[in-house]
Design a protein around this motif. Structure first.
Motif, short mmCIF file in Angstrom:
data_model
loop_
_atom_site.label_atom_id
_atom_site.label_comp_id
_atom_site.label_asym_id
_atom_site.label_seq_id
_atom_site.Cartn_x
_atom_site.Cartn_y
_atom_site.Cartn_z
N VAL A 1 0.84 -1.20 0.00
CA VAL A 1 0.00 0.00 0.00
C VAL A 1 0.87 1.25 0.00
O VAL A 1 0.62 2.20 -0.76
CB VAL A 1 -0.95 0.00 1.22
N LEU A 2 1.90 1.27 0.82
CA LEU A 2 2.80 2.42 0.88
C LEU A 2 3.49 2.67 -0.46
O LEU A 2 3.67 3.82 -0.88
CB LEU A 2 3.85 2.22 1.97
N GLU A 3 3.86 1.58 -1.13
CA GLU A 3 4.54 1.72 -2.42
C GLU A 3 3.59 2.18 -3.52
O GLU A 3 3.99 2.92 -4.43
CB GLU A 3 5.19 0.39 -2.80
N ARG A 4 2.33 1.75 -3.45
CA ARG A 4 1.35 2.13 -4.47
C ARG A 4 0.81 3.54 -4.27
O ARG A 4 0.31 4.16 -5.21
CB ARG A 4 0.20 1.13 -4.48
N HIS A 5 0.88 4.02 -3.04
CA HIS A 5 0.32 5.33 -2.73
C HIS A 5 1.35 6.19 -1.99
O HIS A 5 1.14 6.59 -0.84
CB HIS A 5 -0.95 5.17 -1.88
N PRO A 6 2.47 6.49 -2.64
CA PRO A 6 3.56 7.19 -1.94
C PRO A 6 3.19 8.60 -1.49
O PRO A 6 3.72 9.08 -0.48
CB PRO A 6 4.68 7.23 -2.99
N LEU A 7 2.27 9.25 -2.19
CA LEU A 7 1.90 10.61 -1.81
C LEU A 7 0.89 10.64 -0.67
O LEU A 7 0.72 11.67 -0.01
CB LEU A 7 1.33 11.35 -3.02
N ALA A 8 0.25 9.53 -0.42
CA ALA A 8 -0.76 9.47 0.65
C ALA A 8 -0.13 9.19 2.01
O ALA A 8 -0.74 9.50 3.04
CB ALA A 8 -1.80 8.40 0.34
N PHE A 9 1.07 8.61 2.02
CA PHE A 9 1.72 8.24 3.28
C PHE A 9 3.14 8.79 3.26
O PHE A 9 4.05 8.20 2.65
CB PHE A 9 1.73 6.72 3.45
N THR A 10 3.32 9.93 3.93
CA THR A 10 4.62 10.59 3.94
C THR A 10 5.02 10.97 5.35
O THR A 10 4.17 11.12 6.25
CB THR A 10 4.60 11.86 3.07
N ALA A 11 6.33 11.14 5.54
CA ALA A 11 6.86 11.62 6.81
C ALA A 11 6.66 13.13 6.90
O ALA A 11 6.19 13.77 5.95
CB ALA A 11 8.34 11.26 6.92
N GLU A 12 7.03 13.71 8.03
CA GLU A 12 6.86 15.15 8.21
C GLU A 12 7.63 15.97 7.19
O GLU A 12 7.20 17.06 6.82
CB GLU A 12 7.29 15.55 9.64
N ASP A 13 8.76 15.44 6.72
CA ASP A 13 9.55 16.17 5.73
C ASP A 13 9.07 15.91 4.30
O ASP A 13 9.69 16.38 3.34
CB ASP A 13 11.03 15.82 5.85
N GLY A 14 7.98 15.15 4.14
CA GLY A 14 7.43 14.89 2.82
C GLY A 14 7.98 13.65 2.15
O GLY A 14 7.51 13.29 1.06
N SER A 15 8.93 12.97 2.76
CA SER A 15 9.50 11.77 2.16
C SER A 15 8.52 10.61 2.30
O SER A 15 7.80 10.50 3.29
CB SER A 15 10.84 11.41 2.81
N PRO A 16 8.47 9.71 1.31
CA PRO A 16 7.52 8.59 1.38
C PRO A 16 7.90 7.62 2.49
O PRO A 16 9.08 7.38 2.76
CB PRO A 16 7.64 7.94 0.01
#
Length: 295
Positions: free
Chosen positions: A147-162
């Motif tokens: 899921v994280l790999e398919r939706h990298p923009l939906a799940f990011t760290a505070e700095d915006g990194s996937p």
């Protein structure tokens, strides 16, 4: 979902005679009994009236345990449903089915037994059982990573990194310690199950079964038999029957929640002669976990 590791849901009641007959005829519905037509029952309240909803909620099977989560998790369900297009009812049913540790031990995801359980899950996932299902939605780490790999923009760290680059240990901690994010992960996963292959994933119940086991056999039976449970076996049949039990209770709980406070109070007042309590499957800010009782 790790079906083998999941605690069994307690049976709500002994099967009726008709249920035993249905199980004896797995490939067809039991025939209707012969004989004269029975006398028509007296008409009851319209199904969608506040009184009718209250009446059904007051008679809910006591063995059908509530969804013991916090208001924050209920809000996360609503938000994840809007975000992914996954039905809120399906997410609520998934919570009811999967977070059995919290249901039966603490009655909440914040109790002491749950605190210990989360840490044991992380330990097992990092050592002897790397495919251990985790979190409030009982999600396998490999499924969460997809899921994280398919939706990298939906799940990011505070700095915006996937977040897809997290280590296995960090991912297990993320799922166990962030129940609202676990709900989002499961919502995206359920949406992916349908979007990537709609075969056998056309209904909420079909997706509920695929969440446990996305196999060719489950998809084929979903497609062939629709939402019927009797053509299944083992854990999948039990899961299907759980859906059959919880589905109408969820419909009523959501309908009750959609009513205004004045409508709820008026409906409860109509039940005052029998003085039952109206207890939805999940609470609201107005009712609380004990429901509303007539005064």
């Amino acid at each position: 979902m790790d079906a083998a590791a999941q605690p069994r849901v307690p049976s709500c009641s002994h099967p009726s005679a008709s249920q035993r007959q249905d199980r004896a005829l797995p490939d067809e519905l039991a025939p209707a009994p012969d004989g004269p037509e029975t006398e028509a029952a007296a008409p009851g309240p319209a199904e969608d009236t506040p009184y009718a909803i209250a009446l059904r909620l007051s008679g809910r099977d006591e063995d059908l345990h509530p969804i013991n989560v916090t208001p924050s998790q209920l809000a996360a369900v609503a938000e994840a449903a809007r975000e992914t297009g996954t039905s809120r009812k399906l997410l609520l049913a998934t919570l009811w089915q999967e977070q059995q540790w919290y249901q039966h031990v603490d009655g909440s995801p914040d109790g002491p037994a749950s605190f210990v359980g989360r840490r044991l899950n992380r330990l097992f996932a990092g050592t002897v059982k790397p495919d251990k299902s985790l979190g409030i939605t009982h999600l396998k780490p490999e499924t969460a990573r997809r899921v994280l790999e398919r939706h990298p923009l939906a799940f990011t760290a505070e700095d915006g990194s996937p977040l897809s680059g997290m280590s296995d240990a960090r991912l297990a901690e993320y799922i166990e310690e962030k129940p609202n994010e676990a709900i989002r992960l499961s919502a995206h996963h359920l949406a992916d199950l349908r979007a990537r292959n709609p075969y056998g994933a056309r209904t909420d119940k079909g997706l509920f079964l695929l969440y446990a086991a996305d196999t060719p056999d489950v998809r084929e039976r979903n497609e062939r038999y629709g939402d019927a449970s009797e053509h299944r076996g083992g854990e999948i049949r039990a899961r299907g029957e759980n859906w059959d039990r919880i589905s109408p209770a969820l419909d009523d709980a959501m309908a009750w929640e959609a009513l205004g406070e004045a409508e709820r109070l008026a409906a409860v007042a109509q039940l005052a002669a029998e003085a039952p309590s109206v207890v939805p499957l999940f609470g609201t800010a107005e009712t609380g976990s004990e429901g509303i009782r007539p005064q």
